[in-house]
Design a protein around this motif. Structure first.
Motif, PDB file in Angstrom:
ATOM      1  N   TYR A   1       0.830  -1.203   0.000  1.00  0.00           N
ATOM      2  CA  TYR A   1       0.000   0.000   0.000  1.00  0.00           C
ATOM      3  C   TYR A   1       0.866   1.256   0.000  1.00  0.00           C
ATOM      4  O   TYR A   1       0.546   2.242  -0.677  1.00  0.00           O
TER       5      TYR A   1
ATOM      6  N   GLU B   1       0.767   4.418  -2.580  1.00  0.00           N
ATOM      7  CA  GLU B   1       0.750   5.841  -2.224  1.00  0.00           C
ATOM      8  C   GLU B   1       1.885   6.580  -2.929  1.00  0.00           C
ATOM      9  O   GLU B   1       1.693   7.695  -3.433  1.00  0.00           O
TER      10      GLU B   1
ATOM     11  N   ILE C   1       0.012   8.989  -5.237  1.00  0.00           N
ATOM     12  CA  ILE C   1      -0.230  10.189  -4.438  1.00  0.00           C
ATOM     13  C   ILE C   1       1.001  11.082  -4.457  1.00  0.00           C
ATOM     14  O   ILE C   1       0.998  12.167  -5.040  1.00  0.00           O
TER      15      ILE C   1
ATOM     16  N   LYS D   1       1.255   9.067   7.704  1.00  0.00           N
ATOM     17  CA  LYS D   1      -0.102   9.481   8.063  1.00  0.00           C
ATOM     18  C   LYS D   1      -0.272   9.614   9.569  1.00  0.00           C
ATOM     19  O   LYS D   1      -1.090  10.418  10.029  1.00  0.00           O
TER      20      LYS D   1
ATOM     21  N   PRO E   1      -0.343  16.159  -0.227  1.00  0.00           N
ATOM     22  CA  PRO E   1      -0.570  15.130   0.783  1.00  0.00           C
ATOM     23  C   PRO E   1       0.047  15.426   2.157  1.00  0.00           C
ATOM     24  O   PRO E   1      -0.474  14.976   3.158  1.00  0.00           O
TER      25      PRO E   1
ATOM     26  N   LEU F   1      -7.602  10.203   0.888  1.00  0.00           N
ATOM     27  CA  LEU F   1      -6.962   8.961   0.456  1.00  0.00           C
ATOM     28  C   LEU F   1      -7.900   8.129  -0.416  1.00  0.00           C
ATOM     29  O   LEU F   1      -7.481   7.540  -1.426  1.00  0.00           O
TER      30      LEU F   1
END
Length: 419
Positions: A41, A45, A49, A210, A297, A392
């Motif tokens: 994951y 990102e 992202i 995060k 972000p 997200l």
């Protein structure tokens, strides 16, 4: 023997993030642990992202003169943020156009910040100008068809917004002037482009990026983490958030009435309050709170009555990031006769509350690794965490959240709307 735990496939993680983000705030809960700990994951990102949005690398006050530079690495890219002879700030690749060496190897002989007259590759002494053009390359006269003009250091797309230097890896992001237009209006009175970094602290963080951004944006944790420090003057229960925006978050953390009174008295000639010379032109609402922002972000920015804070966050892996925490002050503050005294006293304060945050953030990541971790419920004070989830989820679909057309759910403007 217990079988090793297997993370769910990436598609399952993405679907769970979307399902969680679709819940209304009153039903909100935390994301699955994999959103903070799964390397597949994190790779998603990185590619969908971080490399497609804007990442903040520097402030222009760190690059005052031609040749001043900052070298850093991000997503296996050796980067050089540099001011060229024409005063243009660029983000260059440090990869030599000859044999692919990083021209600033990881060694004490090559400082990460400084000032250069030229950029010299230590391997074969190819020499580049500050804008990346090749100036000299000895012993290349027998290379057929070789033209120095064809062999520059590569350059990444970059923009300077309010004095901050951003990079966009894929080159397709919306211009910052458009993307952050509302953000720009919110922070205009601080004139951040003319501020200067006065305090810098570096942190190596053993937690997901995060975890840092969520902690930055929600002030609910002041009640516990900062009970004896920040919560005294900025109680967590007073925090509230602006409605959803596609490109940034904005939350408010008001000062107590006691601190407001002390600041008003100080401005009127009463007893001095610790800090720097005030930012001119702020309304009382702007002056008497911490304004908390994250430009998606991970551009973390904070406004106060006498300074601004900026955090440079560089994600490294699912459970690791690098952090530079900075305090910016106005030029008027730096010229004030009591500046050095204020700087000495105020340097300790951010170190104290940043250290409190680092302890808690690392503990969150340890909890996320536990076999007993649960999906917790969110307080209304954690609205920014819910909004991050929605960002997200939107980016997982290749889009951005919609701008909300409503009053804030909580806080003084929500009360006014209700009346």
């Amino acid at each position: 023997m217990t079988a090793p735990e297997i993370s769910p496939p990436l598609d399952a993680i993405l679907q769970e993030i979307k399902a969680t983000a679709a819940l209304p705030l009153a039903q909100a809960k935390t994301l699955p642990r994999e959103a903070y700990a799964d390397e597949d994951y994190f790779t998603f990102e990185r590619d969908n992202i971080f490399k497609k949005d804007w990442m903040c690398l520097a402030h222009v006050s760190q690059l005052k003169t031609p040749g001043s530079y900052i070298a850093l690495d991000l997503f296996d890219e050796p980067l050089l943020v540099i001011r060229d002879r024409q005063g243009i700030v660029r983000v260059l690749s440090r990869v030599c156009a000859h044999r692919a060496i990083d021209i600033m190897p990881d060694d004490d002989a090559f400082p990460r910040e400084g000032e250069a007259r030229l950029l010299v590759c230590p391997y074969h002494k190819w020499v580049y100008e500050l804008d990346g053009t090749l100036r000299g390359c000895t012993q290349m006269h027998n290379a057929e068809g070789f033209d120095k003009a064809d062999w520059k250091l590569s350059e990444f797309r970059s923009e300077v917004w309010n004095g901050f230097v951003f990079v966009n890896f894929d080159g397709n992001a919306m211009p910052l002037a458009e993307q952050y237009a509302d953000f720009d209006r919110d922070i205009a009175p601080w004139n951040v482009a003319d501020m200067e970094i006065a305090i810098e602290l570096e942190w190596e963080c053993d937690f997901n990026w995060k975890v840092m951004v969520e902690n930055w944006m929600e002030s609910y944790h002041h009640i516990g983490t900062h009970a004896a420090t920040l919560n005294v003057n900025m109680p967590g229960e007073l925090t509230w958030s602006e409605p959803e925006h596609p490109y940034f978050l904005h939350a408010h953390l008001p000062y107590t009435d006691k601190l407001r009174g002390e600041l008003r008295a100080s401005q009127a000639g009463g007893p001095a309050v610790p800090g720097f010379k005030w930012i001119e032109g702020l309304s009382e609402t702007q002056a008497f709170e911490w304004g908390l922002f994250t430009g998606f972000p991970c551009f973390m920015f904070l406004t106060t009555h006498d300074r601004a804070l900026w955090y440079r966050l560089l994600p490294v892996a699912a459970d690791r990031c690098l952090l530079l925490t900075t305090t910016l002050v106005s030029k008027e503050a730096k010229d004030a006769p009591d500046y050095q005294e204020a700087l000495a006293s105020e340097t300790e304060m951010p170190n104290t509350f940043h250290s409190e945050d680092m302890v808690m953030n690392a503990a969150v990541q340890r909890g996320l690794r536990s076999s007993k971790v649960v999906r917790g419920r969110l307080s209304h004070l954690e609205e920014p965490v819910w909004l991050i989830q929605r960002y997200l989820a939107a980016r997982a679909d290749g889009r951005y959240p919609e701008k909300a057309n409503r009053a804030p759910y909580h806080g003084p403007r929500a009360m006014q709307a209700a009346e």
